[in-house]
Motif scaffolding. Structure first.
Motif, mmCIF file in Angstrom:
data_model
loop_
_atom_site.group_PDB
_atom_site.id
_atom_site.type_symbol
_atom_site.label_atom_id
_atom_site.label_comp_id
_atom_site.label_asym_id
_atom_site.label_seq_id
_atom_site.Cartn_x
_atom_site.Cartn_y
_atom_site.Cartn_z
ATOM 1 N N THR A 33 0.840 -1.212 0.069
ATOM 2 C CA THR A 33 -0.063 -0.087 0.022
ATOM 3 C C THR A 33 1.037 1.265 0.039
ATOM 4 O OG1 THR A 33 -1.744 -1.123 1.426
ATOM 5 C CG2 THR A 33 -1.876 1.103 1.060
ATOM 6 N N LEU A 34 0.627 2.257 -1.169
ATOM 7 C CA LEU A 34 1.652 3.290 -1.084
ATOM 8 C C LEU A 34 0.871 4.471 -1.453
ATOM 9 C CD1 LEU A 34 4.402 1.685 -3.653
ATOM 10 C CD2 LEU A 34 4.544 2.189 -1.125
ATOM 11 N N THR A 35 1.118 5.684 -1.183
ATOM 12 C CA THR A 35 0.386 6.905 -1.344
ATOM 13 C C THR A 35 1.438 7.612 -2.320
ATOM 14 O OG1 THR A 35 -0.618 6.655 0.798
ATOM 15 C CG2 THR A 35 -0.605 9.010 -0.737
ATOM 16 N N ILE A 36 0.816 7.496 -3.742
ATOM 17 C CA ILE A 36 1.704 8.421 -4.651
ATOM 18 C C ILE A 36 1.523 9.963 -4.627
ATOM 19 C CG2 ILE A 36 2.276 8.507 -7.240
ATOM 20 C CD1 ILE A 36 2.811 5.838 -5.855
ATOM 21 N N THR A 37 2.554 10.593 -4.635
ATOM 22 C CA THR A 37 2.287 12.104 -4.465
ATOM 23 C C THR A 37 1.913 12.687 -6.011
ATOM 24 O OG1 THR A 37 4.544 12.577 -4.590
ATOM 25 C CG2 THR A 37 3.410 12.174 -2.335
#
Length: 715
Positions: A711-715
């Motif tokens: 689970t990653l949060t892409i900027t």
């Protein structure tokens, strides 16, 4: 007039009579004659060794599940194996399916065996509208229901179509039209039971099925109440000649019609087969019986396919024009005296030197030995030349009497001694002979040709050159040596004692092989230069049972607990061993994902050991993700590729958080990374939180198991 005299006449007149010969036009230089399709041709090409008997190979093939089972006819009273056709309908832990046993109606009644164990039934298995029959003996009691269709059924059992009816959602379930009309079949409902008990009750799923009883109805031309065109008038019979005649007329491969038959010969052959043959000690049995399954194929001639039936009576197939007849193994009355020849001649003696056959090794199927192949051992042919040292293999796959096998062995051995062949041109009236007719040589100036001969081939020809003061018909012929000694078997002198098994005899249990070992990846994959072939190597210590003939491999791409999941993976010869003495083999292009199970068992003929199961087999094509990093508009992963040479790179997948890999989409294509390499890979991604997965990709584009989610949060 007795039958022998009548047939002597038939051997003269069934071909072309004198009146017919008189009207043959002068332009006909080469007219159709006749041919004896001789058992001698078998002798010239026989020999060799084997690890499995022909009947064992046939039964092994018939047991394989298929939606298009081979056409077969079962003759006599015997045991016949069934083909799962296929058995793959599973509901609530129960397996439903149908086995084809005979591709035609059968007499019955029958007894049932599963995995070579008898099944005692209670109820009416022949009532397709009823509840079927249930097993009453262990380990089957409470676990099966059985219906047996003898060819009269018009639909599957009502209980089966009620339990698993066809629908668009269940296209492999059963329709009312799945009747197998006109065929002998077994339907079963099998409760596979608990996993812990399954290996004992069901060593194979679907189980190996066999029925015992009387089989096909056949036409008897001697009975005026029977008609070739009306099978309802036929009776069940094990008469060797009648069953052979049936195969000729009912074969799915170019069947013959009434006008194609030389009926007098066929009737004589049936009479000979029905004779009482003496056994040592004063008992008798019918001379020539058949019991067994004849499997048809579109890949060979009908004459070759019926060879097991012909061999069961040492019968020879006679052909004249398009007509066929059966020449029985019995003394033949003299039909013609050859007192002149009209041209030069050829004389030859076959295999008189070191290449000759001096022994016969006869095998047959012994009902007393649980329908296994019995071997009479090498038998020295009486009066064979000392230089004749070869052993003639003589398999009788449709004979179940050891004493009948010995009578046939005598005939085959004596025929091997008759080496002489004589060919020339005879007078025109000789064309009246049918191939197989006995000819007496009486040539005053050529005494070597005097004695008894048998016609092998005859044809009519004409001299068109005028050398004979006009057009003269003549008969080119080939004769072979004949002797009544072929049929001089004396049971009191020649019958050997057969080894019988006690009534409480139990076949030794076949011990299973050892645990299966799997190797994959570098060193196992096959590098063909231009391509890499993925392989798994399996190996197992061999069964301690010394008489193992081969091993069977099965695989499944679902859990082994699910019935009907196993498919054949092939057969391994018992002698195939690696340097450590283990049984081994390769599985080419195995599925990369998901994992699958495999199992191996040892076989002695058709007797099987318990299965040895290897669960969760895989190619080891799972990628390792060492780190996952979210960046500006992209996701980056440090990965280590599996070592298998089939790898070409990796793929990054994205799904909404919590949706799982099944909903993920490829966002970067195939990113190049070599087998065993560690590298950073990246793919563009939309801003926001999401789940990411990574897979290794093979050279064929297949993906290995997914690593993730990350689970990653892409900027």
């Amino acid at each position: 007039m007795d039958m022998g005299t009548a047939v002597a006449a038939a051997l003269v007149t069934a071909g072309v009579g004198q009146a017919a010969a008189a009207v043959l036009g002068p332009a006909l230089a080469n007219l159709a004659g006749g041919l004896l399709l001789s058992t001698a041709s078998r002798a010239l090409g026989a020999g060799g060794s084997r690890t499995q008997s022909p009947i064992e190979v046939q039964e092994q093939e018939l047991r394989q599940p298929t939606s298009l089972p081979a056409k077969r006819h079962v003759y006599g009273e015997t045991e016949a194996v069934g083909t799962p056709a296929p058995v793959n309908v599973v509901k609530d832990g129960k397996l439903y399916g149908v086995w084809l046993v005979n591709s035609r109606p059968s007499a019955g009644p029958f007894t049932l065996r599963l995995d070579k164990r008898p099944v005692d039934l209670d109820g009416d298995p022949y009532d397709f509208d009823g509840a079927g029959a249930t097993a009453t003996n262990e380990p089957f009691a409470g676990y099966i229901r059985v219906w047996i269709g003898r060819g009269e059924q018009t639909a599957p059992p009502a209980a089966v179509t009620a339990a698993v009816p066809y629908s668009e959602g269940n296209p492999t379930w059963f329709k009312e039209t799945d009747a197998w009309r006109g065929c002998t079949v077994v339907w079963m409902e099998i409760d596979v039971g608990k996993t812990a008990e399954r290996a004992n009750r069901w060593p194979s799923l679907p189980p190996d099925l066999a029925l015992r009883g009387p089989w096909s109805y056949v036409w008897d031309p001697r009975d005026p109440a029977q008609s070739l065109d009306d099978p309802a008038t036929w009776l069940a019979s094990d008469n060797q000649a009648l069953c052979t005649l049936d195969a000729l007329t009912q074969s799915p491969v170019a069947p013959l019609v009434l006008d194609d038959l030389i009926l007098d010969l066929c009737k004589w052959a049936a009479d000979v087969a029905d004779e009482d043959a003496a056994k040592k000690g004063g008992d008798t049995e019918k001379r020539y019986r058949v019991q067994g399954t004849l499997v048809y194929s579109a890949d060979s001639e009908l004459e070759d396919q019926i060879e097991p039936l012909l061999a069961a009576g040492a019968t020879e197939l006679v052909q004249i024009g398009g007509r066929r007849g059966l020449l029985p193994a019995a003394p033949i009355p003299a039909a013609y005296t050859l007192s002149e020849i009209l041209d030069s001649y050829e004389f030859e003696r076959f295999a008189a030197g070191d290449g000759g056959f001096g022994q016969v090794r006869t095998t047959y199927v012994s009902a007393d030995r649980d329908y296994e192949t019995a071997d009479l051992g090498p038998w020295p042919v009486p009066d064979a030349p000392a230089a004749a040292t070869r052993v003639f293999d003589h398999p009788l796959t449709m004979v179940q009497s050891g004493t009948q096998a010995q009578r046939l062995r005598w005939i085959e051995g004596q025929r091997l001694l008759l080496q002489k062949r004589f060919s020339s041109v005879g007078p025109p009236e000789m064309i009246q002979l049918l191939p197989g007719a006995r000819v007496t040589g009486a040539l005053p100036d050529r005494p070597r040709f005097n004695g008894s001969w048998q016609a092998v081939s005859l044809r009519s020809a004409a001299s068109l050159t005028g050398d004979d003061e006009g057009v003269a018909l003549r008969t080119p012929f080939v004769l072979r040596e004949y002797s009544d000694a072929v049929f001089a078997y004396d049971a009191e002198l020649h019958e050997q004692e057969l080894t019988t098994l006690p009534t409480d005899f139990a076949y030794p249990q076949v011990e299973p092989p050892g645990e299966i070992e799997i190797t994959a990846g570098p060193g196992v994959d096959f590098d063909a230069g231009s391509a890499i072939v993925s392989r798994l190597r399996f190996a197992a210590p061999p069964s301690p049972t010394a008489s193992v003939t081969h091993y069977e491999l099965q695989m499944t791409n679902v859990t082994a607990d699910e019935p009907g999941a196993w498919i054949s993976g092939g057969v391994i010869d018992a002698d195939l061993r690696d340097s450590s003495g283990k049984v081994y083999g390769w599985i080419h292009n195995p599925p990369i994902d998901p994992e699958f199970d495999m199992r191996l068992r040892a076989m002695v003929g058709s007797s099987a050991s318990a299965w040895v199961v290897k669960e969760s087999v895989s190619v080891d094509f799972e990628i390792t993700v060492n780190s996952a990093t979210a960046g500006a508009g992209e996701a980056t992963f440090n990965v280590t590729m599996p070592g298998s040479l089939i790898g070409q790179g990796a793929r990054i997948w994205r799904a909404e958080t919590g949706d799982g890999f099944g909903a993920a989409e490829d966002i970067g294509g195939v990113l190049a990374v070599g087998p065993g390499e560690t590298a950073d890979i990246a793919a563009g991604a939309d801003p926001g939180e999401a789940d990411f997965f990574v897979t290794a990709v093979s050279r064929t584009g297949s993906d290995g198991p997914a690593a993730g989610p990350f689970t990653l949060t892409i900027t």
